[in-house]
Design an enzyme around this catalytic site. Sequence first.
Site, PDB file in Angstrom:
ATOM      1  N   SER A   6       7.999  -3.209  -1.370  1.00  0.00           N
ATOM      2  CA  SER A   6       6.641  -3.361  -2.032  1.00  0.00           C
ATOM      3  C   SER A   6       6.826  -4.775  -2.659  1.00  0.00           C
ATOM      4  O   SER A   6       7.745  -5.204  -3.256  1.00  0.00           O
ATOM      5  CB  SER A   6       6.493  -2.231  -2.863  1.00  0.00           C
ATOM      6  OG  SER A   6       5.155  -2.496  -3.583  1.00  0.00           O
ATOM      7  N   TYR A  14       7.606   3.711  -9.556  1.00  0.00           N
ATOM      8  CA  TYR A  14       7.356   3.086  -8.232  1.00  0.00           C
ATOM      9  C   TYR A  14       8.162   1.647  -8.287  1.00  0.00           C
ATOM     10  O   TYR A  14       8.832   1.535  -7.634  1.00  0.00           O
ATOM     11  CB  TYR A  14       5.820   3.175  -7.984  1.00  0.00           C
ATOM     12  CG  TYR A  14       5.713   2.297  -6.700  1.00  0.00           C
ATOM     13  CD1 TYR A  14       5.862   3.331  -5.649  1.00  0.00           C
ATOM     14  CD2 TYR A  14       5.256   1.014  -6.509  1.00  0.00           C
ATOM     15  CE1 TYR A  14       5.498   2.701  -4.330  1.00  0.00           C
ATOM     16  CE2 TYR A  14       5.002   0.523  -5.306  1.00  0.00           C
ATOM     17  CZ  TYR A  14       5.083   1.402  -4.155  1.00  0.00           C
ATOM     18  OH  TYR A  14       4.894   0.802  -2.942  1.00  0.00           O
TER      19      TYR A  14
HETATM   20  N1  LIG Z   1      -0.264   1.316   0.586  1.00  0.00           N
HETATM   21  C1  LIG Z   1       0.104   0.131  -0.083  1.00  0.00           C
HETATM   22  O1  LIG Z   1      -0.512  -0.808  -0.674  1.00  0.00           O
HETATM   23  C2  LIG Z   1       1.432  -0.167   0.003  1.00  0.00           C
HETATM   24  C3  LIG Z   1       1.682  -1.675  -0.491  1.00  0.00           C
HETATM   25  C4  LIG Z   1       3.299  -1.778  -0.435  1.00  0.00           C
HETATM   26  C5  LIG Z   1       4.210  -0.987  -0.026  1.00  0.00           C
HETATM   27  N2  LIG Z   1       3.872   0.283   0.363  1.00  0.00           N
HETATM   28  C6  LIG Z   1       4.911   0.977   1.043  1.00  0.00           C
HETATM   29  O2  LIG Z   1       4.784   1.415   2.349  1.00  0.00           O
HETATM   30  C7  LIG Z   1       5.309   2.628   2.656  1.00  0.00           C
HETATM   31  C8  LIG Z   1       4.090   3.644   3.266  1.00  0.00           C
HETATM   32  O3  LIG Z   1       3.030   3.525   2.461  1.00  0.00           O
HETATM   33  P1  LIG Z   1       1.595   4.095   2.631  1.00  0.00           P
HETATM   34  O4  LIG Z   1       0.902   3.597   1.498  1.00  0.00           O
HETATM   35  O5  LIG Z   1       1.207   3.889   4.150  1.00  0.00           O
HETATM   36  O6  LIG Z   1       1.754   5.632   2.468  1.00  0.00           O
HETATM   37  P2  LIG Z   1       0.964   6.836   2.890  1.00  0.00           P
HETATM   38  O7  LIG Z   1       0.930   7.855   1.566  1.00  0.00           O
HETATM   39  O8  LIG Z   1      -0.394   6.554   3.466  1.00  0.00           O
HETATM   40  O9  LIG Z   1       1.811   7.685   4.047  1.00  0.00           O
HETATM   41  C9  LIG Z   1       3.142   7.878   3.593  1.00  0.00           C
HETATM   42  C10 LIG Z   1       3.502   8.877   4.836  1.00  0.00           C
HETATM   43  O10 LIG Z   1       4.761   9.299   4.187  1.00  0.00           O
HETATM   44  C11 LIG Z   1       5.079  10.587   4.364  1.00  0.00           C
HETATM   45  N3  LIG Z   1       5.969  11.216   3.508  1.00  0.00           N
HETATM   46  C12 LIG Z   1       5.776  11.524   1.847  1.00  0.00           C
HETATM   47  N4  LIG Z   1       6.861  11.894   1.348  1.00  0.00           N
HETATM   48  C13 LIG Z   1       7.686  12.158   2.473  1.00  0.00           C
HETATM   49  C14 LIG Z   1       9.004  12.619   2.533  1.00  0.00           C
HETATM   50  N5  LIG Z   1       9.546  13.153   1.313  1.00  0.00           N
HETATM   51  N6  LIG Z   1       9.563  12.748   3.874  1.00  0.00           N
HETATM   52  C15 LIG Z   1       9.029  12.447   4.948  1.00  0.00           C
HETATM   53  N7  LIG Z   1       7.903  11.774   4.865  1.00  0.00           N
HETATM   54  C16 LIG Z   1       7.123  11.807   3.695  1.00  0.00           C
HETATM   55  C17 LIG Z   1       3.584  11.109   4.006  1.00  0.00           C
HETATM   56  O11 LIG Z   1       3.425  12.561   4.647  1.00  0.00           O
HETATM   57  C18 LIG Z   1       2.735  10.197   4.711  1.00  0.00           C
HETATM   58  O12 LIG Z   1       2.467  10.379   6.298  1.00  0.00           O
HETATM   59  C19 LIG Z   1       5.859   3.144   1.282  1.00  0.00           C
HETATM   60  O13 LIG Z   1       7.161   3.073   1.064  1.00  0.00           O
HETATM   61  C20 LIG Z   1       4.929   2.329   0.096  1.00  0.00           C
HETATM   62  O14 LIG Z   1       5.693   2.350  -1.063  1.00  0.00           O
HETATM   63  C21 LIG Z   1       2.504   0.600   0.241  1.00  0.00           C
END
Ligand SMILES: NC(=O)c1ccc[n+]([C@@H]2O[C@H](COP(=O)([O-])OP(=O)(O)OC[C@H]3O[C@@H](n4cnc5c(N)ncnc54)[C@H](O)[C@@H]3O)[C@@H](O)[C@H]2O)c1
Length: 425
Positions: free
Chosen positions: A300, A313
């Site tokens: 991130s 985070y």
């Molecule tokens: N959304 C953002 O703005 C953003 C920005 C930068 C980085 N990220 C990173 O991208 C990645 C995905 O984020 P997102 O926003 O798409 O998340 P999201 O919440 O939309 O999806 C996350 C997925 O991970 C699964 N999950 C959660 N805990 C789990 C576990 N213990 N074991 C297996 N699966 C699990 C959930 O069921 C879900 O399907 C993360 O690592 C997040 O930190 C997100």
Amino acid sequence: MKNHESSIAPLLRGLYLHNAGRSVVVLQGKQQIKSDFQIDMQEAFRDGVYNEVLAAKSAAEACASWLFERAPSGAEALQANQRPLSLPSCVNVQTDSGLEAYWVDWDLDNCRKRIHAEDTSALEIPFAYKRIGTETKAATDIYQTLLQNRSRFAEGKIALVTGGAQGFGEELVRGLIAAGALVFIADLNGEGAAALAERLNTQYGKTVALPAVCNVADEESVRDLFSHIEQQVGGLDICISNAGVLKAGSVLDQDLGAFKLVTDVNYIAFFLVTKYAARLMRLQAMTAGDWYTDIVQINSKSGLEGSNKNGAYAGSKFGGIGLVQSFAMELVDYRIKVNAICPGNFFDGPLWSDPEKGLFVQYLAAGKVPGAKTVADVRAFYEAKVPMKRGCTGPDVLKALFYIIEQEYETGQAVPVTGGQVMLH
Ligand SMILES: NC(=O)c1ccc[n+]([C@@H]2O[C@H](COP(=O)([O-])OP(=O)(O)OC[C@H]3O[C@@H](n4cnc5c(N)ncnc54)[C@H](O)[C@@H]3O)[C@@H](O)[C@H]2O)c1
């Protein structure tokens, strides 16, 4: 079926990666079938202890004596005629417990059909995949390769996306499949993973996605996931550690449980996923020549600079970069690259846009953005913080992923995809 805990399929898969320069699936057949292609691995079971180095040696030696023509390299490949080269589709392995039959194909559905029909006809290597060694690559060829679309480097590969059921994970699953990869969707939300896999398999009319339930923060669950992958396809090329959670909160009052959950899923789970992915990739690398594999952490922008009232985070993501750099140093010996992608905010994804639980509605309700009256106001406030005036999208992240996969001269890096919001120094 086998009384050794060893993993023969990844060693076989490595041989094919090396000789075909193209990804394959390797499955152990349920019943014995005689093949003209044999590997005697009994030496590797001397004194009842399995020795994977000896097993890899036996496999490589046996393969060298098979009657297929080895794919040429460099200028040789460019000048070669278009006659397809071939590899065996069924190989017998003699272990301490008897003969085991392993089946190989470019495609999972075809491999399953072969086993069912006991079809041992040769596996032909299409001309386009003939191996081209870098050492003798003609200049024109180098430029031709660069001009081709980067996604080509994921074609036919076997990939895993954790947390692939929704959000960035779903985007990565869709992009990898569009690029021709076979993708395992591992998620705590097993129903979501299964539903997405079914939609994609129907859309493509073949098996392109395989769902798996996994809690990435639980070691047993992660170990089971990788033995499942090995049994289903024999190995792995691209492992994307994407599953992540966010629990914002002030350091003055965040409860320890929330802090630990974020640390478990974002930080400790990356260690667990890498531990088991790298074990599988390392075995495969013992016979895979100069075939590179990738472990990619979806980090991130908060892994590159602090995040106010979001310390759990940001801390977990900063830690992730430390793991990426350290694992990269060790795993480079097995031609496993380890890198991170650091996206900016994915405003269109569920984390921000979910109409009930999304951050936009939460921030509106909490009055976090002064003067904001609607969700659109909150969104506009955050978009204005980005020099490029928009959030990050799935395709933005995929471009970074395809760069990482293609690039065989970089490891241990964190690639920002933030629209200029975070700059490296
Ligand atoms: N959304 C953002 O703005 C953003 C920005 C930068 C980085 N990220 C990173 O991208 C990645 C995905 O984020 P997102 O926003 O798409 O998340 P999201 O919440 O939309 O999806 C996350 C997925 O991970 C699964 N999950 C959660 N805990 C789990 C576990 N213990 N074991 C297996 N699966 C699990 C959930 O069921 C879900 O399907 C993360 O690592 C997040 O930190 C997100």
